[in-house]
Design a protein around this motif. Structure first.
Motif, short mmCIF file in Angstrom:
data_model
loop_
_atom_site.label_atom_id
_atom_site.label_comp_id
_atom_site.label_asym_id
_atom_site.label_seq_id
_atom_site.Cartn_x
_atom_site.Cartn_y
_atom_site.Cartn_z
N SER A 150 3.77 12.73 7.52
CA SER A 150 3.68 12.83 6.06
C SER A 150 4.55 11.75 5.43
CB SER A 150 4.14 14.21 5.60
OG SER A 150 4.07 14.32 4.19
N ARG A 191 -4.19 11.08 10.78
CA ARG A 191 -3.61 12.39 10.43
C ARG A 191 -2.24 12.24 9.75
NH1 ARG A 191 -2.26 15.71 14.24
NH2 ARG A 191 -2.19 14.19 15.94
N ARG A 193 -0.55 12.07 6.08
CA ARG A 193 -0.81 12.37 4.67
C ARG A 193 0.15 11.57 3.79
NH1 ARG A 193 0.66 16.88 3.12
NH2 ARG A 193 1.97 17.53 4.87
N ASP A 251 3.72 22.17 6.66
CA ASP A 251 2.39 22.62 7.03
C ASP A 251 1.71 23.37 5.90
OD1 ASP A 251 2.61 21.50 9.54
OD2 ASP A 251 3.24 23.37 10.52
N LYS A 254 -0.79 21.08 4.28
CA LYS A 254 -1.54 20.29 5.27
C LYS A 254 -2.88 19.80 4.75
CE LYS A 254 -3.46 24.38 7.61
NZ LYS A 254 -3.49 25.11 8.90
N SER A 255 -3.37 20.37 3.64
CA SER A 255 -4.64 19.92 3.06
C SER A 255 -4.46 18.98 1.88
CB SER A 255 -5.48 21.13 2.62
OG SER A 255 -5.85 21.93 3.72
N THR A 257 -3.44 15.40 0.38
CA THR A 257 -3.12 13.98 0.51
C THR A 257 -3.73 13.26 -0.69
OG1 THR A 257 -3.00 12.11 2.06
CG2 THR A 257 -5.14 13.21 1.85
#
Length: 270
Positions: A150, A191, A193, A251, A254-255, A257
């Motif tokens: 991230s 993966r 973000r 987490d 996590k969706s 970005t």
């Protein structure tokens, strides 16, 4: 058990203020910290007190006191080779790199047609070019590791709603908003973000001890541009900004970005 146990976090501008607070909060959640700060004057046109080497040493002490591990060095985000070496040394020492917080920045004030060349270019070089150099130094290690990760870029409400007497600052922060969007698209296949946050006033030396800011905010012809929806809460505490960063790196987000998250008391909507 902390939510960032075993993670490694790279943070720029850690000597005090928001950067120190982010370092402490991540350390308390189990992360190891790689950090840097110029810890000295950046330009002679800034009108708030600069960070010092003692401030940087105090950040390191506080992180270790909280049980965290830290590699902290005095250096300039405009120095790409310095950042690349710091990343390499930090990855070797801690075993990887999972989170990047692009936090370092400077601020100057002046009317667009009265600013010196240095007032414009210094701020762009630190805030925008320095941010790109931070990403250039860190992303290859994250991509190579294939562990995801991230990135949070600290823009400003001035990167969503332009401020008067802040031509270079607003330009740099709008640039960061665009940079975050570009990089989010580029690193999504790995993966990783990328999100940006957009604070308004924060209770730090840069936020509340800037003599020029106090003058501008009390200048009648400009006051109509600065109100927020929350007169009862005019200044955020560093923890409020850290809360947002830790959330975006967790987490639980996590969706998320490519998000621009305002922490601005509604200012960008007034």
């Amino acid at each position: 058990m902390g939510q960032f146990d075993g993670k490694v976090v790279y943070i720029t501008g850690i000597a005090r203020g928001q950067g120190r607070n982010h370092a402490l909060r991540f350390a308390r959640e189990g992360a190891s910290i790689i950090g840097l700060d110029i810890a000295g004057p950046v330009a002679d046109h800034t009108t708030y007190p600069p960070a010092t080497p003692d401030d940087l040493a105090e950040t390191a002490r506080l992180v270790e006191e909280a049980g965290g591990k830290i590699l902290a060095r005095q250096g300039d985000v405009r120095d790409l080779a310095f950042q690349q070496q710091l990343v390499a040394d930090g990855v070797e020492q801690f075993g990887g790199l999972d989170v990047v917080v692009v936090n370092a920045g400077v601020l100057t004030w002046g009317l667009s047609w009265e600013m010196s060349e240095e007032q414009f270019t210094d701020v762009i070089d630190v805030n925008l070019v320095g941010a790109w150099k931070t990403l250039r130094a860190t992303l290859p290690s994250m991509i190579e590791a294939k562990n995801g990760g991230s990135v949070v870029i600290v823009s400003s409400v001035a990167g969503l709603k332009a401020m008067p007497v802040q031509a270079s600052y607003s330009a740099s922060k709008y640039g960061l908003t665009g940079l975050a969007q570009v990089v989010a698209k580029e690193v999504a296949p790995y993966r990783i973000r990328v999100n940006s946050i957009h604070p308004y006033a924060v209770n730090t030396p840069m936020g509340v001890a800037d003599s020029s800011a106090l003058e501008v905010f009390s200048t009648e012809r400009f006051t109509r541009f600065f109100p927020s929806m929350m007169d009862y809460n005019p200044v955020a505490e560093p923890d409020e900004v850290s809360d947002a960063i830790l959330y975006l790196c967790s987490d639980a987000a996590k969706s998320l970005t490519g998000v621009q998250l305002p922490i601005d008391m509604g200012h960008s909507k007034v």
